[in-house]
Design an enzyme around this catalytic site. Structure first.
Site, mmCIF file in Angstrom:
data_model
loop_
_atom_site.group_PDB
_atom_site.id
_atom_site.type_symbol
_atom_site.label_atom_id
_atom_site.label_comp_id
_atom_site.label_asym_id
_atom_site.label_seq_id
_atom_site.Cartn_x
_atom_site.Cartn_y
_atom_site.Cartn_z
ATOM 1 N N HIS A 268 0.850 -1.193 0.000
ATOM 2 C CA HIS A 268 0.000 0.000 0.000
ATOM 3 C C HIS A 268 0.882 1.239 0.000
ATOM 4 O O HIS A 268 1.666 1.445 0.915
ATOM 5 C CB HIS A 268 -0.918 0.010 1.232
ATOM 6 C CG HIS A 268 -2.110 -0.883 1.073
ATOM 7 N ND1 HIS A 268 -3.181 -0.863 1.937
ATOM 8 C CD2 HIS A 268 -2.406 -1.817 0.137
ATOM 9 C CE1 HIS A 268 -4.090 -1.743 1.528
ATOM 10 N NE2 HIS A 268 -3.632 -2.339 0.444
ATOM 11 N N TYR B 97 -9.654 5.560 6.708
ATOM 12 C CA TYR B 97 -9.863 5.936 8.111
ATOM 13 C C TYR B 97 -10.901 7.049 8.113
ATOM 14 O O TYR B 97 -10.651 8.126 7.545
ATOM 15 C CB TYR B 97 -8.578 6.469 8.736
ATOM 16 C CG TYR B 97 -7.508 5.412 8.953
ATOM 17 C CD1 TYR B 97 -7.400 4.759 10.178
ATOM 18 C CD2 TYR B 97 -6.597 5.087 7.952
ATOM 19 C CE1 TYR B 97 -6.420 3.807 10.400
ATOM 20 C CE2 TYR B 97 -5.610 4.123 8.166
ATOM 21 C CZ TYR B 97 -5.530 3.491 9.394
ATOM 22 O OH TYR B 97 -4.555 2.545 9.610
ATOM 23 N N PRO C 86 -5.327 0.347 18.300
ATOM 24 C CA PRO C 86 -5.026 -0.185 16.965
ATOM 25 C C PRO C 86 -4.945 0.867 15.851
ATOM 26 O O PRO C 86 -4.474 0.547 14.758
ATOM 27 C CB PRO C 86 -6.186 -1.153 16.702
ATOM 28 C CG PRO C 86 -7.279 -0.722 17.610
ATOM 29 C CD PRO C 86 -6.635 -0.095 18.802
ATOM 30 N N LYS D 93 0.254 -0.031 15.044
ATOM 31 C CA LYS D 93 1.641 -0.031 15.534
ATOM 32 C C LYS D 93 2.002 -1.226 16.410
ATOM 33 O O LYS D 93 3.181 -1.475 16.662
ATOM 34 C CB LYS D 93 1.903 1.272 16.328
ATOM 35 C CG LYS D 93 1.912 2.508 15.462
ATOM 36 C CD LYS D 93 3.116 2.507 14.541
ATOM 37 C CE LYS D 93 3.019 3.499 13.427
ATOM 38 N NZ LYS D 93 3.294 2.953 12.104
ATOM 39 N N TYR E 280 3.532 6.613 9.827
ATOM 40 C CA TYR E 280 2.711 5.481 9.396
ATOM 41 C C TYR E 280 3.576 4.359 8.803
ATOM 42 O O TYR E 280 3.370 3.189 9.117
ATOM 43 C CB TYR E 280 1.664 5.957 8.384
ATOM 44 C CG TYR E 280 0.520 4.989 8.222
ATOM 45 C CD1 TYR E 280 -0.661 5.144 8.954
ATOM 46 C CD2 TYR E 280 0.610 3.906 7.354
ATOM 47 C CE1 TYR E 280 -1.717 4.238 8.824
ATOM 48 C CE2 TYR E 280 -0.437 2.997 7.214
ATOM 49 C CZ TYR E 280 -1.598 3.181 7.949
ATOM 50 O OH TYR E 280 -2.625 2.277 7.825
#
Ligand code: APR
Length: 388
Positions: free
Chosen positions: A72, A200, A292, A296, A383
């Protein structure tokens, strides 16, 4: 038996550590409380940082991940119905890999078996002893018989409810915790994911996340009250609520189906310091928990393993600097991931006591993120995983 390192817990942290140590010629045993079937049936997170990919390659277990995982190069964030993309590739020249933790654990067990790794499953009453001396040992009961492992070091990779952290005297341990006033209701379904990349979603009805495992396995979550129960949610009610919270174009193309797993997970941030006491190291969930949001947890366990593995290799080369500084070094990175997960959670969820001021600040946070490449780069850096 006598081993250089006794590893408590056969989750991803313990397995990866033993695999890396083995390849470096350092002998270890894993003592795991549950059966292997149980460990391999746990459904957990699925986004791997670049550092995690590198570590799995270094351990010789990355082949299936590269073959079957999904790279991704970005992710979507949305506020009410408007979304924007964070392009990891353009911003930081990196990406993440979608590959389930269950698969990582599978690959690690296969590799350990292939190398004849020593793993004791269904080990009961695992107890570390004399951790403040140079001759620590661990006892456990298997099939009704007590056994003893003499070792140089004990690696506590036994998750947040394990025995390792509890073995550090209370006066020496400092803990830090934030409990969030909501949970994630998660559904796994054999349906094509609504989006190739993760979404998200911040919505006035609460947070939602669209994630995936493969072309025909989707993972979706919605924020729910912490004291809710997954049994209260029919599949239809879940899909209806998810549709309301994600951008309209995604809601329109969402393919639904029966859930094959549905569960509610609480969200909390937790850190225990120090991560070393005498001859005992804490690794992964044994030392810290993250909510979550941002995935991580597993990645942090892997960076701990990285530091401990290198510290032990140095130790057996005659240099104790790495073992002496393990706690400090690992915690330095842990706190940065704790901060990022806290920030991402706080920015994306609706809090029960959120005032209209808090809400405007949250909306503005996402607007400035959409407008500012600098802030996006900061998010992307965190990220894909801070370097180590
Ligand atoms: N004795 C032996 N084994 C134990 C004991 C004990 N007293 N207590 C727990 N265990 C085992 C558990 O059964 C489990 O298999 O230790 C293992 C710990 O594994 P995980 O909980 O998976 O923790 P870790 O290896 O640190 O993995 C990192 O990141 O996002 C998180 O929860 C996610 O599991 C993931 C973790």
């Amino acid at each position: 038996m006598r081993k250089q390192v006794c590893i408590i817990g056969g989750g991803p942290a313990g397995l990866l550590l033993s695999q890396l140590l083995h390849r470096a010629g350092i002998d270890s045993v894993i003592l795991e409380r549950r059966s292997r079937d149980h460990v391999l049936s746990r459904i957990r997170a699925g986004v791997l940082e670049r550092g995690t990919m590198r570590m799995l390659d270094e351990a010789g277990v990355g082949a299936r991940m590269h073959r079957e995982g999904y790279v991704h190069t970005g992710t979507y964030l949305s506020l009410q119905n408007r979304g924007f993309r964070i392009d990891f590739d353009r911003l930081v020249g990196s990406s993440v890999m979608v590959y389930g933790q269950t698969e990582v654990t599978h690959d690690l067990y296969d590799a350990r078996d292939a190398m004849g790794g020593d793993i004791v499953d269904e080990a009961a009453d695992v107890t570390p002893h004399d951790i403040e001396t140079d001759r620590p040992y661990v006892t456990y009961v298997k099939d009704g018989t007590e056994h003893r492992v003499d070792c140089d070091w004990i690696a506590g990779c036994d998750g947040s409810h394990g025995v390792s952290r509890r073995s550090i005297p209370g006066h020496a341990l400092r803990t830090f915790e934030r409990v969030y006033p909501f949970g994630w209701l998660g559904v796994l379904s054999e349906t094509p994911p609504v989006s190739h990349e993760l979404i998200y979603a911040n919505h006035s009805r609460g947070f939602a996340l669209c994630s995936m495992r493969n072309e025909n396995l989707s993972r979706y979550y919605i924020q729910a009250p912490a004291d809710d129960d997954a049994a209260n949610w029919s599949d239809d009610a879940f899909w209806d609520e998810l549709r309301r919270r994600i951008p309209e174009d995604a809601a329109d193309r969402l393919v639904t189906g029966p859930s094959i797993e549905k569960s509610l997970a609480p969200l909390r941030s937790f850190v225990a310091e120090p991560m070393k006491w005498g001859r005992l190291f804490l690794v992964g969930d044994a030392a810290h928990i993250v909510p979550p949001t941002g995935a991580k947890g597993l990645n942090l366990a892997v960076s701990d393993v990285h530091y401990l593995y290198h510290a032990l290799v140095r130790h057996y080369d005659g240099d104790d600097e790495g073992v002496a500084t393990y706690s400090e070094t690992a915690l330095h990175r842990v706190w940065k991931a704790i901060r990022f997960s806290w920030w991402f959670t706080t920015t994306m969820h609706r809090f029960p006591d959120q005032s209209n001021f808090d809400q405007r600040i949250q909306e503005t946070e996402l607007e400035v993120l959409e407008e500012s490449e600098t802030l996006q780069r900061h998010l992307a850096e965190n990220y894909v995983g801070l370097p180590y």
